[in-house]
Enzyme design. Structure first.
Site, PDB file in Angstrom:
ATOM      1  N   LYS A  18       0.826  -1.219   0.000  1.00  0.00           N
ATOM      2  CA  LYS A  18       0.000   0.000   0.000  1.00  0.00           C
ATOM      3  C   LYS A  18       0.854   1.260   0.000  1.00  0.00           C
ATOM      4  O   LYS A  18       0.592   2.192  -0.737  1.00  0.00           O
ATOM      5  CB  LYS A  18      -0.920   0.051   1.235  1.00  0.00           C
ATOM      6  CG  LYS A  18      -1.989  -0.991   1.283  1.00  0.00           C
ATOM      7  CD  LYS A  18      -2.929  -0.759   2.463  1.00  0.00           C
ATOM      8  CE  LYS A  18      -2.264  -0.770   3.810  1.00  0.00           C
ATOM      9  NZ  LYS A  18      -1.771  -2.083   4.260  1.00  0.00           N
ATOM     10  N   ARG A  93      -9.407   1.257   8.526  1.00  0.00           N
ATOM     11  CA  ARG A  93      -9.079  -0.109   8.934  1.00  0.00           C
ATOM     12  C   ARG A  93     -10.210  -0.747   9.734  1.00  0.00           C
ATOM     13  O   ARG A  93     -10.103  -1.915  10.108  1.00  0.00           O
ATOM     14  CB  ARG A  93      -7.827  -0.090   9.803  1.00  0.00           C
ATOM     15  CG  ARG A  93      -6.550  -0.357   8.996  1.00  0.00           C
ATOM     16  CD  ARG A  93      -5.400  -0.088   9.918  1.00  0.00           C
ATOM     17  NE  ARG A  93      -4.252  -0.903   9.727  1.00  0.00           N
ATOM     18  CZ  ARG A  93      -3.116  -0.448   9.179  1.00  0.00           C
ATOM     19  NH1 ARG A  93      -3.049   0.746   8.673  1.00  0.00           N
ATOM     20  NH2 ARG A  93      -2.067  -1.214   9.133  1.00  0.00           N
ATOM     21  N   ARG A 132      11.413  -7.506   5.635  1.00  0.00           N
ATOM     22  CA  ARG A 132      11.426  -6.063   5.384  1.00  0.00           C
ATOM     23  C   ARG A 132      12.394  -5.345   6.338  1.00  0.00           C
ATOM     24  O   ARG A 132      12.447  -5.655   7.521  1.00  0.00           O
ATOM     25  CB  ARG A 132      10.001  -5.520   5.581  1.00  0.00           C
ATOM     26  CG  ARG A 132       9.858  -4.062   5.291  1.00  0.00           C
ATOM     27  CD  ARG A 132       8.446  -3.715   4.952  1.00  0.00           C
ATOM     28  NE  ARG A 132       7.597  -3.577   6.138  1.00  0.00           N
ATOM     29  CZ  ARG A 132       6.350  -3.112   6.071  1.00  0.00           C
ATOM     30  NH1 ARG A 132       5.819  -2.778   4.921  1.00  0.00           N
ATOM     31  NH2 ARG A 132       5.634  -3.013   7.163  1.00  0.00           N
ATOM     32  N   ARG A 165      11.271  -3.027  11.679  1.00  0.00           N
ATOM     33  CA  ARG A 165      10.219  -2.393  12.480  1.00  0.00           C
ATOM     34  C   ARG A 165       9.791  -3.371  13.564  1.00  0.00           C
ATOM     35  O   ARG A 165       9.684  -4.565  13.307  1.00  0.00           O
ATOM     36  CB  ARG A 165       9.025  -2.080  11.578  1.00  0.00           C
ATOM     37  CG  ARG A 165       9.008  -0.650  11.069  1.00  0.00           C
ATOM     38  CD  ARG A 165       7.998  -0.428   9.990  1.00  0.00           C
ATOM     39  NE  ARG A 165       6.635  -0.810  10.358  1.00  0.00           N
ATOM     40  CZ  ARG A 165       5.573  -0.619   9.574  1.00  0.00           C
ATOM     41  NH1 ARG A 165       5.726  -0.037   8.399  1.00  0.00           N
ATOM     42  NH2 ARG A 165       4.373  -0.998   9.948  1.00  0.00           N
ATOM     43  N   ARG A 176      -1.090  -8.872  13.500  1.00  0.00           N
ATOM     44  CA  ARG A 176      -1.568  -7.867  12.523  1.00  0.00           C
ATOM     45  C   ARG A 176      -2.460  -8.528  11.472  1.00  0.00           C
ATOM     46  O   ARG A 176      -3.448  -7.940  11.029  1.00  0.00           O
ATOM     47  CB  ARG A 176      -0.373  -7.164  11.860  1.00  0.00           C
ATOM     48  CG  ARG A 176       0.350  -6.230  12.812  1.00  0.00           C
ATOM     49  CD  ARG A 176       1.699  -5.825  12.275  1.00  0.00           C
ATOM     50  NE  ARG A 176       1.600  -4.877  11.176  1.00  0.00           N
ATOM     51  CZ  ARG A 176       2.597  -4.636  10.318  1.00  0.00           C
ATOM     52  NH1 ARG A 176       3.739  -5.288  10.428  1.00  0.00           N
ATOM     53  NH2 ARG A 176       2.437  -3.753   9.363  1.00  0.00           N
TER      54      ARG A 176
END
Ligand code: AMP
Length: 224
Positions: A18, A93, A132, A165, A176
């Site tokens: 996104k 969300r 990531r 992160r 998540r």
């Protein structure tokens, strides 16, 4: 009815791309990008009250309360950079956020023009998020497998340190994803009853996904 400004919503699970797609789309369409994740991380870094509150939710992979998110969005929308409209990255969300966003835009005589759903299988998401890395300084994104830096742990662009992160750690990724299924998937049903929703496959190269989004935006009607 949509007003002068344009409002394009990107929805997808964490790691769907996104942020990357919203950044491109906003530049192409000359809109601002409203990323609630980026805004919350900036608030956390600045150590504001909102930031301190948000940090706990984010570290657990939980959602920050709707009212805080909607206040942030309303404030962002009034920035001069958003004078032509916005691409929404990471909001709404929850169904209440979708209703809240409709309310904020409605008060301004505007509305959501398009909702683009980026679809990526869960197995792919886990691979993407777990690998990531992000530059601590300039926030450029890398992937240790698909898009590694030239020098391990060092940002190609600014020489900053690459970190993972907190919420990209395996336990938090699972949380998540569960939050996405439970709280964000109902948003798709909310928008499905309205015109302007379209889905694109997100498990492709960045350029291909961008081209699909562009194509869907120019296509007449809302066909998914
Ligand atoms: P993101 O960068 O979009 O993946 O967001 C990172 C984290 O910020 C999420 O896991 C949530 O804790 C929080 N967050 C971002 N956007 C929202 C939102 N619209 N509603 C609630 N929490 C959010």
């Amino acid at each position: 009815m949509a007003g002068r400004r344009r409002h394009l919503v990107l929805i997808g699970p964490p790691g769907a791309g996104k942020g990357t797609q919203a950044t491109r789309l906003a530049a192409e369409q000359r809109l601002c990008r409203i990323s609630t994740g980026d805004l919350l991380r900036a608030a956390a870094q600045a150590g504001s009250d909102l930031g301190r509150l948000a940090e706990d939710f984010m570290a657990r992979g939980e959602l920050v309360p709707d009212e805080l998110i909607l206040d942030l969005v309303a404030e962002e929308l009034d920035r001069p950079g958003c004078a032509s409209g916005a691409v929404y990255d990471g909001i709404p969300r929850t169904v209440d956020q979708a209703r809240g966003l409709a309310g904020i835009l409605g008060e301004r005589g505007e509305g959501v023009e398009r909702v683009i759903v980026i679809e990526v299988p869960e197995s792919e998401i886990v691979r993407r998020l777990a690998g990531r890395r992000v530059c601590k300084k300039c926030e450029k994104l890398y992937h240790i497998g698909f898009a590694p830096p030239k020098l391990e742990g060092v940002c190609d662009a600014c020489g900053g340190e690459l970190i993972q992160r907190h919420d990209d750690r395996p336990e938090t990724i699972q949380r998540r994803l569960a939050v996405y299924r439970e709280q964000t998937e109902p948003v798709l049903a909310y928008y499905a009853e309205r015109p302007g929703v379209t889905a694109v496959p997100g498990d492709r190269a960045v350029d291909e996904v961008a081209a699909s989004i562009r194509h869907r935006l120019t296509a007449v009607g809302s066909g998914a």
